[in-house]
Write a protein that holds these residues in place. Structure first.
Motif, PDB file in Angstrom:
ATOM      1  N   SER A  45       1.085  -1.351  -0.470  1.00 27.26           N
ATOM      2  CA  SER A  45      -0.103  -0.280  -0.309  1.00 27.26           C
ATOM      3  C   SER A  45       0.883   1.478   0.066  1.00 27.26           C
ATOM      4  CB  SER A  45      -1.018  -0.118   1.171  1.00 27.26           C
ATOM      5  OG  SER A  45      -1.531   1.730   1.497  1.00 27.26           O
ATOM      6  N   ASP A  46       0.755   2.338  -0.789  1.00 28.68           N
ATOM      7  CA  ASP A  46       1.668   3.903  -0.638  1.00 28.68           C
ATOM      8  C   ASP A  46       0.029   4.705  -0.881  1.00 28.68           C
ATOM      9  OD1 ASP A  46      -0.790   3.022  -3.220  1.00 28.68           O
ATOM     10  OD2 ASP A  46       1.494   4.219  -4.188  1.00 28.68           O
ATOM     11  N   LEU A  47      -0.745   4.451   0.578  1.00 30.33           N
ATOM     12  CA  LEU A  47      -1.713   5.583   0.759  1.00 30.33           C
ATOM     13  C   LEU A  47      -1.393   6.254   1.449  1.00 30.33           C
ATOM     14  CD1 LEU A  47      -5.427   3.130  -0.248  1.00 30.33           C
ATOM     15  CD2 LEU A  47      -4.292   5.218  -1.734  1.00 30.33           C
ATOM     16  N   GLU A  48      -1.541   7.550   1.119  1.00 33.81           N
ATOM     17  CA  GLU A  48      -1.341   8.044   2.361  1.00 33.81           C
ATOM     18  C   GLU A  48      -2.175   7.938   3.773  1.00 33.81           C
ATOM     19  OE1 GLU A  48       0.821  11.111   4.230  1.00 33.81           O
ATOM     20  OE2 GLU A  48       1.206  10.456   3.132  1.00 33.81           O
ATOM     21  N   SER A  49      -3.193   7.446   3.783  1.00 34.71           N
ATOM     22  CA  SER A  49      -4.656   6.868   4.700  1.00 34.71           C
ATOM     23  C   SER A  49      -3.682   6.108   5.396  1.00 34.71           C
ATOM     24  CB  SER A  49      -5.717   6.538   4.199  1.00 34.71           C
ATOM     25  OG  SER A  49      -5.900   6.177   3.166  1.00 34.71           O
ATOM     26  N   ASP A  50      -3.380   4.913   4.324  1.00 35.90           N
ATOM     27  CA  ASP A  50      -2.533   3.252   5.358  1.00 35.90           C
ATOM     28  C   ASP A  50      -1.655   4.212   6.249  1.00 35.90           C
ATOM     29  OD1 ASP A  50      -4.333   2.026   5.214  1.00 35.90           O
ATOM     30  OD2 ASP A  50      -3.462   1.367   2.788  1.00 35.90           O
ATOM     31  N   ILE A  51      -0.403   4.810   5.895  1.00 38.42           N
ATOM     32  CA  ILE A  51       0.449   5.791   6.292  1.00 38.42           C
ATOM     33  C   ILE A  51      -0.038   6.467   7.608  1.00 38.42           C
ATOM     34  CG2 ILE A  51       3.125   7.112   6.134  1.00 38.42           C
ATOM     35  CD1 ILE A  51       2.665   6.057   3.123  1.00 38.42           C
ATOM     36  N   GLN A  52      -0.458   7.169   7.348  1.00 34.50           N
ATOM     37  CA  GLN A  52      -0.729   8.096   8.648  1.00 34.50           C
ATOM     38  C   GLN A  52      -1.699   7.396   9.525  1.00 34.50           C
ATOM     39  OE1 GLN A  52      -1.239  11.735   9.331  1.00 34.50           O
ATOM     40  NE2 GLN A  52       0.286  11.822   7.305  1.00 34.50           N
ATOM     41  N   TYR A  53      -2.257   6.334   9.480  1.00 30.73           N
ATOM     42  CA  TYR A  53      -2.960   5.917  10.416  1.00 30.73           C
ATOM     43  C   TYR A  53      -1.978   4.936  11.143  1.00 30.73           C
ATOM     44  CZ  TYR A  53      -6.017   1.639  12.355  1.00 30.73           C
ATOM     45  OH  TYR A  53      -6.687   1.077  13.360  1.00 30.73           O
ATOM     46  N   THR A  54      -1.326   3.825  10.436  1.00 33.79           N
ATOM     47  CA  THR A  54      -0.473   3.096  11.410  1.00 33.79           C
ATOM     48  C   THR A  54       0.366   4.057  12.110  1.00 33.79           C
ATOM     49  OG1 THR A  54       0.960   2.950   9.028  1.00 33.79           O
ATOM     50  CG2 THR A  54       0.263   1.172   9.278  1.00 33.79           C
ATOM     51  N   TYR A  55       1.047   5.427  11.359  1.00 37.97           N
ATOM     52  CA  TYR A  55       1.658   6.374  12.484  1.00 37.97           C
ATOM     53  C   TYR A  55       1.260   7.005  13.544  1.00 37.97           C
ATOM     54  CZ  TYR A  55       5.668   5.342  10.150  1.00 37.97           C
ATOM     55  OH  TYR A  55       7.053   5.366   9.387  1.00 37.97           O
ATOM     56  N   GLN A  56      -0.018   7.114  13.304  1.00 41.90           N
ATOM     57  CA  GLN A  56      -0.741   7.481  14.512  1.00 41.90           C
ATOM     58  C   GLN A  56      -1.241   5.891  15.429  1.00 41.90           C
ATOM     59  OE1 GLN A  56      -4.598   8.742  12.860  1.00 41.90           O
ATOM     60  NE2 GLN A  56      -3.131  11.504  11.858  1.00 41.90           N
ATOM     61  N   ASN A  57      -1.322   4.608  14.994  1.00 43.63           N
ATOM     62  CA  ASN A  57      -1.282   3.826  15.893  1.00 43.63           C
ATOM     63  C   ASN A  57       0.082   3.225  16.232  1.00 43.63           C
ATOM     64  OD1 ASN A  57      -4.465   3.423  16.454  1.00 43.63           O
ATOM     65  ND2 ASN A  57      -4.419   3.818  14.486  1.00 43.63           N
ATOM     66  N   TYR A  58       1.139   3.501  16.353  1.00 45.39           N
ATOM     67  CA  TYR A  58       2.698   4.001  17.288  1.00 45.39           C
ATOM     68  C   TYR A  58       3.325   2.418  15.625  1.00 45.39           C
ATOM     69  CZ  TYR A  58      -0.571   6.047  20.031  1.00 45.39           C
ATOM     70  OH  TYR A  58      -1.292   7.290  21.490  1.00 45.39           O
ATOM     71  N   THR A  59       3.112   2.561  14.781  1.00 47.73           N
ATOM     72  CA  THR A  59       3.892   1.327  14.067  1.00 47.73           C
ATOM     73  C   THR A  59       5.522   2.045  14.348  1.00 47.73           C
ATOM     74  OG1 THR A  59       4.552   0.237  12.084  1.00 47.73           O
ATOM     75  CG2 THR A  59       4.315   2.785  11.614  1.00 47.73           C
ATOM     76  N   ASN A  60       6.012   1.329  14.510  1.00 43.82           N
ATOM     77  CA  ASN A  60       7.953   1.320  14.375  1.00 43.82           C
ATOM     78  C   ASN A  60       8.340   2.063  13.499  1.00 43.82           C
ATOM     79  OD1 ASN A  60       7.621  -0.727  16.311  1.00 43.82           O
ATOM     80  ND2 ASN A  60       8.175   1.158  17.091  1.00 43.82           N
ATOM     81  N   CYS A  61       7.709   1.147  11.920  1.00 40.72           N
ATOM     82  CA  CYS A  61       7.977   2.045  10.224  1.00 40.72           C
ATOM     83  C   CYS A  61       7.326   2.001   9.597  1.00 40.72           C
ATOM     84  CB  CYS A  61      10.220   1.541  10.427  1.00 40.72           C
ATOM     85  SG  CYS A  61       9.637  -0.394   9.947  1.00 40.72           S
ATOM     86  N   TYR A  62       7.394   2.281   8.603  1.00 38.13           N
ATOM     87  CA  TYR A  62       6.124   1.788   7.186  1.00 38.13           C
ATOM     88  C   TYR A  62       7.199   1.626   5.696  1.00 38.13           C
ATOM     89  CZ  TYR A  62       2.142   2.287   4.358  1.00 38.13           C
ATOM     90  OH  TYR A  62       1.032   1.920   3.577  1.00 38.13           O
ATOM     91  N   MET A  63       7.567   0.329   5.358  1.00 35.89           N
ATOM     92  CA  MET A  63       8.327  -0.050   4.393  1.00 35.89           C
ATOM     93  C   MET A  63       6.883  -0.357   2.713  1.00 35.89           C
ATOM     94  SD  MET A  63      11.745  -2.222   5.943  1.00 35.89           S
ATOM     95  CE  MET A  63       9.774  -3.013   6.803  1.00 35.89           C
ATOM     96  N   ARG A  64       7.371   0.383   1.566  1.00 35.76           N
ATOM     97  CA  ARG A  64       6.612  -0.021   1.162  1.00 35.76           C
ATOM     98  C   ARG A  64       7.269  -1.537   0.235  1.00 35.76           C
ATOM     99  NH1 ARG A  64       5.732   5.028  -0.762  1.00 35.76           N
ATOM    100  NH2 ARG A  64       4.307   6.037  -0.162  1.00 35.76           N
ATOM    101  N   LYS A  65       6.793  -2.963   0.560  1.00 32.07           N
ATOM    102  CA  LYS A  65       7.182  -4.049  -0.864  1.00 32.07           C
ATOM    103  C   LYS A  65       7.469  -3.556  -2.271  1.00 32.07           C
ATOM    104  CE  LYS A  65       4.653  -7.096   1.966  1.00 32.07           C
ATOM    105  NZ  LYS A  65       3.820  -8.195   1.056  1.00 32.07           N
TER     106      LYS A  65
END
Length: 144
Positions: free
Chosen positions: A97-117
């Protein structure tokens, strides 16, 4: 096998519904010869069951896909990071996923990093190489 800062094999929980991506991830992490024990589950419900089973090792790190059947990675992340007994486990999102909403959601829910495959396997290996240098050799993971 190279050492890591914990002085033992690092326990990794891979939450990934694609068997090909799971195999690529295991191969790429194995190439660096860093002592790790990979546990693979194919959906979010299985991930939560694994994490809550006292007979399973507590992961030092969770590699989490977002788009999965049953319970998706967004919900897994929310459950893990709002559970007092699990929230200290670092979670690295690894997704297409490259959706900005997914990036925002995961960081708002305390992910430690977000990487695109990436699509190309060689790029996938390169990203996981960087990931493993950072997470398995550089940072201090919480001890169990």
């Amino acid at each position: 096998m190279q050492g890591n800062k914990l002085g033992r094999a690092i326990e990794i929980l891979l939450v990934e519904d694609s068997l090909d991506d799971a195999e690529f991830t295991q191969l790429a992490l194995g190439e660096a010869r860093i002592a790790n024990q990979m546990h693979h589950v194919e959906d979010g419900e299985a991930a939560i069951a694994f994490l809550r089973n006292p007979d399973n090792p507590r992961p030092d790190l969770i590699l989490l896909d977002l788009n999965m059947p049953k319970m998706d990675g967004r919900e897994v992340l929310r459950v893990v990071k709002h559970d007092e007994s699990l929230k200290s486990i670092p979670v690295a999102v690894l997704t297409t996923s490259d959706l900005e909403s997914d990036i925002q959601y995961t960081y708002q829910n305390y992910t430690n990093c977000y990487m695109r495959k990436p699509v190309a396997f060689s790029d996938f290996v390169q990203i996981l190489g960087r990931f493993q240098t950072f997470w398995l050799q550089t940072v201090e993971l919480p001890s169990n």
